[in-house]
Design an enzyme around this catalytic site. Structure first.
Site: not given
Length: 505
Positions: A265-267, A269
């Site tokens: 997920s974006k988190r 990264g």
RNA sequence: GCCGCGUUGGUCAAUCGGCUAAGACGCCUCCCUUUCACGGAGGAAUGACGGGUUCGACUCCCGUACGUGGUACCA
């Protein structure tokens, strides 16, 4: 004669495009091009509550950066316009109605509150998530329980309703997935999915099959998260009478977090310090900006190569593929079943490989913006020489500045101790006299500069080990970089003197 | 909970019944380089577990465990 291959990528414009999304595009694209087919981009914006400004444009930009241009899209048009589902809204009702008339679907008037109440009442430890299914539908407010007449009366009175598929009882839905082989589902375990929402918009379930049919899609590839709803889609193809035209399915494995568990997920990264989106994405609501691979300094060719290898290989030891090679060799049947954890270190290795494979001239326009962004100026001829000297130590585009800033500006001495630790009068004398004699060098080449350096050094009884590192620190500011005499040649006699002088003082 | 899917070194992975189990990333050692990289040579590190089937199983079958996805008027 076989139909022309047509595939589609159908994202929702809800935010940045992440690795998994781009890989889905890539596999679709590669498959289509391998078979001489078409790749269509369809925007699935049926949920207006999740619509995000700019997200659609962002998708076009990402595909463009990656070199995965669709043959048909909302922007480009094509034989099946419109390509935006919100603009196709009027088309879906007739199919939903057709299903109701044929007894494959029904009207449901349950309010969100009633649905919540039903789920709350039926919820037990053994069944934590009750479904709206064959076991419960006769107790709900729908045209099956109420009768068609009453349903019609409610509709005429303006009562909001949805249309739900009537899942059959005791049937097996079996289909062959191009990656997983035969997959079985028991219809008793699938709920009566909403097909048409109260606002008249179709859900994904109705929209994909209608649009895939209308757009003559032959192969439908999507993420593994869709596998469980495949039986609904397959039944819909049959109920609508299109069974013979149904595309072949392939459910792609997920891209997982490098550590821990779950989908990337974006988190993750942000947490682990690497990009997850293809390009920078700024959320218009929160103003939050998420960095992308492009801005991090990845080359698009490397990026798609990385993605291609995350779940697929051609069975040989080859790891570096051009887009053309990928098109020629891609085989959906060789895509893995299991998810792959994303490895950022390997991703960087790919980018390094691609930088090395570019010619110095090809790198000029890629590197130049990073130099200019630092406030430095340069001309192409000089930049090309710098690139030749430092590219092997560059992994990402910003590294060219990190590794070569001293070619453009006088560096700050960061490792002064490397000079001062063993500094003495003899060394000082050496640098002064060498600097003073620099005028004597007739052809300013690194060989000549080195020869002069060695000559003075020997004359003063010094060794390379005594003065080479100090010279590097004076020129570079730290213990890194290409050959010192090549740097000296590049910066020129004046700058060389300046750097020596200011370091001595 | 239920259902689907999956499981070869830390990671990506080859293998489609014959394995002394490739290769790459990362890691370690050495060489090259009186810098840092690059490059070169080595090294450590793998078939989740238990049953079958078979002359033979990493490969086929069945359990178990673990992981992952789904279980919305989101896609």
């Amino acid at each position: 004669m076989t139909k022309k291959v047509r595939v589609r990528f159908a994202p929702s414009p809800t935010g940045g495009l992440h690795l998994g999304g781009v890989r889905t595009v890539l596999y679709n694209y590669l498959f289509a091009k391998h078979h001489g087919g078409d790749f269509v981009l369809r925007i699935e914006d049926t949920d207006q509550t999740r619509y995000v400004e700019g997200a659609e444009q962002y998708i076009y930009d990402c595909l463009s950066w990656c070199g995965l241009e669709p043959d048909e899209s909302p922007l480009k048009g094509g034989p099946h316009v419109p390509y935006r589902q919100s603009e196709r809204k009027a088309m879906y009702y007739q199919y939903a109605k057709q299903l109701v008339d044929a007894g494959y679907a029904y009207y449901a008037f349950d309010t969100p509150e009633e649905l919540d109440a039903m789920r709350a009442n039926l919820k037990t430890e053994a069944n934590p998530t009750p479904q709206y299914d064959g076991k419960i539908r006769m107790q709900m407010r729908n045209s099956l329980a109420l009768g068609m007449e009453e349903a019609q009366r409610l509709i005429d009175a303006g009562t909001p309703y949805v249309i739900r598929i009537k899942m059959p009882q005791n049937e097996q839905v079996v289909f062959t997935d191009m990656i997983r082989g035969e997959v079985h589902f028991d219809t008793n375990l699938v709920d009566d999915k909403v097909l048409l929402k109260a606002d008249g918009m179709p859900t994904y379930h109705l929209a994909v099959v209608v649009d895939d049919y209308l757009m003559q899609i032959t192969h439908a590839f999507r993420g593994e998260e869709w596998l469980q709803s495949a039986p609904v889609h397959i039944l819909l193809w049959q109920y609508l009478g299109w069974g013979d035209a149904m595309p072949q399915w392939a459910h792609l494995p997920l891209i997982l977090k490098p550590d821990g568990h779950g989908k990337l997920s974006k988190r993750d990264g942000e947490r682990l310090g690497f990009p997850v989106f293809a390009m920078n994405w700024k959320d218009p609501k929160t103003g939050e900006e998420t960095q992308g691979f492009r801005e991090r300094g990845f080359l698009p060719e490397a990026f798609i190569n990385i993605l291609a290898m995350l779940g697929w290989n051609d069975g040989t030891e080859q790891e570096i593929f051009t887009k053309e090679e990928l098109i020629a060799k891609f085989d959906i049947g060789r895509v893995h079943k299991g998810g792959a954890k994303f490895d950022y270190e390997k991703a960087k290795w790919y980018n390094h490989q691609y930088i090395q494979r570019k010619t110095d001239a090809e790198l000029i326009p890629l590197v130049k913006p990073y130099i200019i962004a630092q406030g430095a100026t340069t001309d192409d001829a000089y930049l090309e020489k710098v690139i030749a000297l430092i590219k092997e130590r560059c992994t990402l585009l910003p590294d060219f500045w990190e590794q070569g800033h001293f070619f453009f500006t006088t560096p700050e001495i960061k490792e002064l101790a490397a000079i001062t630790d063993k500094w003495n009068e003899q060394k000082k004398t050496f640098f002064e006299s060498w600097a003073a004699g620099l005028d004597g060098i007739t052809n300013w080449t690194h060989e000549a500069i080195e020869a002069s350096f060695n000559e003075v050094m020997a004359a003063q009884g010094l060794k390379k080990g005594d003065v080479l590192l100090p010279l590097r620190i004076m020129l570079v500011g730290g213990k890194y970089g290409p050959g010192v005499f090549q740097i000296a040649e590049m910066v020129g006699i004046e700058e060389l003197r300046t750097r020596i002088q200011s370091a001595i003082n």
